[in-house]
Scaffold this motif. Structure first.
Motif, PDB file in Angstrom:
ATOM      1  N   LYS A  57       0.829  -1.207   0.000  1.00 35.24           N
ATOM      2  CA  LYS A  57       0.000   0.000   0.000  1.00 35.24           C
ATOM      3  C   LYS A  57       0.865   1.260   0.000  1.00 35.24           C
ATOM      4  O   LYS A  57       0.647   2.181  -0.793  1.00 35.24           O
ATOM      5  CB  LYS A  57      -0.942   0.001   1.204  1.00 35.24           C
ATOM      6  N   ALA A  58       1.860   1.300   0.868  1.00 35.60           N
ATOM      7  CA  ALA A  58       2.749   2.466   0.932  1.00 35.60           C
ATOM      8  C   ALA A  58       3.535   2.626  -0.370  1.00 35.60           C
ATOM      9  O   ALA A  58       3.713   3.746  -0.865  1.00 35.60           O
ATOM     10  CB  ALA A  58       3.709   2.332   2.114  1.00 35.60           C
ATOM     11  N   SER A  59       3.977   1.520  -0.939  1.00 33.92           N
ATOM     12  CA  SER A  59       4.738   1.578  -2.196  1.00 33.92           C
ATOM     13  C   SER A  59       3.865   2.051  -3.350  1.00 33.92           C
ATOM     14  O   SER A  59       4.316   2.838  -4.190  1.00 33.92           O
ATOM     15  CB  SER A  59       5.351   0.215  -2.504  1.00 33.92           C
ATOM     16  N   LEU A  60       2.625   1.580  -3.404  1.00 36.04           N
ATOM     17  CA  LEU A  60       1.705   2.059  -4.441  1.00 36.04           C
ATOM     18  C   LEU A  60       1.527   3.562  -4.333  1.00 36.04           C
ATOM     19  O   LEU A  60       1.588   4.276  -5.338  1.00 36.04           O
ATOM     20  CB  LEU A  60       0.349   1.365  -4.326  1.00 36.04           C
ATOM     21  N   ASN A  61       1.318   4.050  -3.132  1.00 39.37           N
ATOM     22  CA  ASN A  61       1.169   5.497  -2.929  1.00 39.37           C
ATOM     23  C   ASN A  61       2.420   6.240  -3.370  1.00 39.37           C
ATOM     24  O   ASN A  61       2.341   7.277  -4.029  1.00 39.37           O
ATOM     25  CB  ASN A  61       0.854   5.811  -1.465  1.00 39.37           C
TER      26      ASN A  61
ATOM     27  N   VAL B 157       4.877  10.230  -6.321  1.00 37.56           N
ATOM     28  CA  VAL B 157       6.185  10.766  -6.696  1.00 37.56           C
ATOM     29  C   VAL B 157       6.387  10.746  -8.208  1.00 37.56           C
ATOM     30  O   VAL B 157       6.875  11.710  -8.792  1.00 37.56           O
ATOM     31  CB  VAL B 157       7.325  10.003  -5.981  1.00 37.56           C
ATOM     32  N   PHE B 158       6.003   9.646  -8.854  1.00 39.34           N
ATOM     33  CA  PHE B 158       6.284   9.492 -10.284  1.00 39.34           C
ATOM     34  C   PHE B 158       5.052   9.611 -11.183  1.00 39.34           C
ATOM     35  O   PHE B 158       5.175   9.660 -12.397  1.00 39.34           O
ATOM     36  CB  PHE B 158       6.956   8.142 -10.547  1.00 39.34           C
ATOM     37  N   GLY B 159       3.868   9.601 -10.581  1.00 43.24           N
ATOM     38  CA  GLY B 159       2.640   9.704 -11.362  1.00 43.24           C
ATOM     39  C   GLY B 159       2.271   8.430 -12.106  1.00 43.24           C
ATOM     40  O   GLY B 159       1.476   8.462 -13.046  1.00 43.24           O
ATOM     41  N   PHE B 160       2.845   7.283 -11.701  1.00 39.03           N
ATOM     42  CA  PHE B 160       2.519   6.016 -12.359  1.00 39.03           C
ATOM     43  C   PHE B 160       1.071   5.636 -12.065  1.00 39.03           C
ATOM     44  O   PHE B 160       0.571   5.845 -10.960  1.00 39.03           O
ATOM     45  CB  PHE B 160       3.430   4.889 -11.879  1.00 39.03           C
ATOM     46  N   GLU B 161       0.419   5.047 -13.050  1.00 42.64           N
ATOM     47  CA  GLU B 161      -0.963   4.581 -12.891  1.00 42.64           C
ATOM     48  C   GLU B 161      -0.974   3.070 -12.674  1.00 42.64           C
ATOM     49  O   GLU B 161      -0.189   2.343 -13.286  1.00 42.64           O
ATOM     50  CB  GLU B 161      -1.776   4.895 -14.146  1.00 42.64           C
ATOM     51  N   GLU B 162      -1.891   2.617 -11.845  1.00 52.04           N
ATOM     52  CA  GLU B 162      -2.018   1.188 -11.594  1.00 52.04           C
ATOM     53  C   GLU B 162      -2.604   0.505 -12.827  1.00 52.04           C
ATOM     54  O   GLU B 162      -3.600   0.953 -13.386  1.00 52.04           O
ATOM     55  CB  GLU B 162      -2.917   0.955 -10.382  1.00 52.04           C
TER      56      GLU B 162
ATOM     57  N   ALA C 258       0.933  -5.827  -7.416  1.00 53.64           N
ATOM     58  CA  ALA C 258       0.289  -4.851  -8.299  1.00 53.64           C
ATOM     59  C   ALA C 258       1.274  -4.478  -9.396  1.00 53.64           C
ATOM     60  O   ALA C 258       2.487  -4.601  -9.239  1.00 53.64           O
ATOM     61  CB  ALA C 258      -0.122  -3.604  -7.516  1.00 53.64           C
ATOM     62  N   ALA C 259       0.720  -4.025 -10.517  1.00 54.81           N
ATOM     63  CA  ALA C 259       1.558  -3.560 -11.625  1.00 54.81           C
ATOM     64  C   ALA C 259       1.220  -2.111 -11.918  1.00 54.81           C
ATOM     65  O   ALA C 259       0.067  -1.693 -11.810  1.00 54.81           O
ATOM     66  CB  ALA C 259       1.335  -4.420 -12.868  1.00 54.81           C
ATOM     67  N   LEU C 260       2.242  -1.365 -12.287  1.00 57.96           N
ATOM     68  CA  LEU C 260       2.082   0.048 -12.608  1.00 57.96           C
ATOM     69  C   LEU C 260       2.537   0.302 -14.038  1.00 57.96           C
ATOM     70  O   LEU C 260       3.541  -0.254 -14.494  1.00 57.96           O
ATOM     71  CB  LEU C 260       2.911   0.898 -11.643  1.00 57.96           C
ATOM     72  N   LYS C 261       1.802   1.140 -14.734  1.00 61.71           N
ATOM     73  CA  LYS C 261       2.152   1.512 -16.108  1.00 61.71           C
ATOM     74  C   LYS C 261       3.334   2.473 -16.074  1.00 61.71           C
ATOM     75  O   LYS C 261       3.340   3.433 -15.308  1.00 61.71           O
ATOM     76  CB  LYS C 261       0.972   2.197 -16.789  1.00 61.71           C
ATOM     77  N   LEU C 262       4.318   2.208 -16.919  1.00 63.71           N
ATOM     78  CA  LEU C 262       5.451   3.109 -17.071  1.00 63.71           C
ATOM     79  C   LEU C 262       5.211   3.961 -18.317  1.00 63.71           C
ATOM     80  O   LEU C 262       4.792   3.428 -19.351  1.00 63.71           O
ATOM     81  CB  LEU C 262       6.754   2.325 -17.216  1.00 63.71           C
ATOM     82  N   PRO C 263       5.454   5.249 -18.240  1.00 59.05           N
ATOM     83  CA  PRO C 263       5.198   6.123 -19.392  1.00 59.05           C
ATOM     84  C   PRO C 263       5.962   5.672 -20.641  1.00 59.05           C
ATOM     85  O   PRO C 263       7.127   5.278 -20.559  1.00 59.05           O
ATOM     86  CB  PRO C 263       5.689   7.495 -18.925  1.00 59.05           C
ATOM     87  N   ASP C 264       5.287   5.701 -21.766  1.00 58.79           N
ATOM     88  CA  ASP C 264       5.895   5.400 -23.070  1.00 58.79           C
ATOM     89  C   ASP C 264       6.565   4.035 -23.135  1.00 58.79           C
ATOM     90  O   ASP C 264       7.595   3.864 -23.786  1.00 58.79           O
ATOM     91  CB  ASP C 264       6.908   6.491 -23.458  1.00 58.79           C
TER      92      ASP C 264
ATOM     93  N   MET D 255       6.197  -4.189 -11.643  1.00 60.40           N
ATOM     94  CA  MET D 255       5.417  -5.058 -10.772  1.00 60.40           C
ATOM     95  C   MET D 255       6.002  -4.960  -9.371  1.00 60.40           C
ATOM     96  O   MET D 255       7.193  -5.215  -9.173  1.00 60.40           O
ATOM     97  CB  MET D 255       5.466  -6.504 -11.266  1.00 60.40           C
ATOM     98  N   ILE D 256       5.188  -4.560  -8.428  1.00 62.56           N
ATOM     99  CA  ILE D 256       5.641  -4.522  -7.039  1.00 62.56           C
ATOM    100  C   ILE D 256       4.886  -5.608  -6.282  1.00 62.56           C
ATOM    101  O   ILE D 256       3.702  -5.837  -6.516  1.00 62.56           O
ATOM    102  CB  ILE D 256       5.469  -3.128  -6.400  1.00 62.56           C
ATOM    103  N   GLU D 257       5.622  -6.289  -5.414  1.00 66.20           N
ATOM    104  CA  GLU D 257       5.009  -7.391  -4.684  1.00 66.20           C
ATOM    105  C   GLU D 257       5.623  -7.506  -3.296  1.00 66.20           C
ATOM    106  O   GLU D 257       6.770  -7.123  -3.081  1.00 66.20           O
ATOM    107  CB  GLU D 257       5.163  -8.703  -5.449  1.00 66.20           C
ATOM    108  N   ASP D 258       4.826  -8.022  -2.372  1.00 66.18           N
ATOM    109  CA  ASP D 258       5.322  -8.236  -1.019  1.00 66.18           C
ATOM    110  C   ASP D 258       6.572  -9.093  -1.059  1.00 66.18           C
ATOM    111  O   ASP D 258       6.644 -10.091  -1.778  1.00 66.18           O
ATOM    112  CB  ASP D 258       4.265  -8.934  -0.157  1.00 66.18           C
TER     113      ASP D 258
END
Length: 113
Positions: free
Chosen positions: A14-18, A23-28, A37-43, A49-52
């Motif tokens: 949860k803290a890492s997603l936030n 900070v970087f504006g990444f979207e889930e 969870a996975a986050l979209k990287l621009p372009d 992918m962040i995981e416990d």
């Protein structure tokens, strides 16, 4: 093998997603329960992918293969698998180390076919 994700083990999802959002504006892109969870990287088609970090593995790439089980069978005598093939929602997953101990993850999408 095709790179699909950069995997970063985290202590608090949860803290890492936030952090990555604020900070970087990444979207889930997607989430698997409360542990991955996975986050979209621009372009980029590559996702972060962040995981416990419940197994103590380092960060590394996640590569898509046609069949995790086939890759495992063809390489189990040559490669140090630290997590043998297992089921995950989209298919199968395994983790091995290269000759320097770097963690490499493989995944297939066999359940989505």
């Amino acid at each position: 093998m095709k790179l699909a994700f950069l995997s970063h083990p985290v202590k608090d999802l949860k803290a890492s997603l936030n952090y990555y959002r604020e900070v970087f504006g990444f979207e889930e892109a997607w989430r698997e329960g409360d542990h991955t969870a996975a986050l979209k990287l621009p372009d980029s088609e590559i996702k972060l992918m962040i995981e416990d970090d419940d197994e103590g593995f380092s960060a590394g790439g996640v590569f898509v293969v046609v069949s995790v089980d086939q890759f495992y069978e063809e390489n189990k005598e040559k490669i140090n698998f630290v997590k043998t093939p297992c089921d995950i929602p989209p298919g199968r997953y395994a983790i091995f180390q290269d000759i320097d101990g770097n963690v490499m993850r493989i995944i297939d999408m066999s359940k989505e076919r």
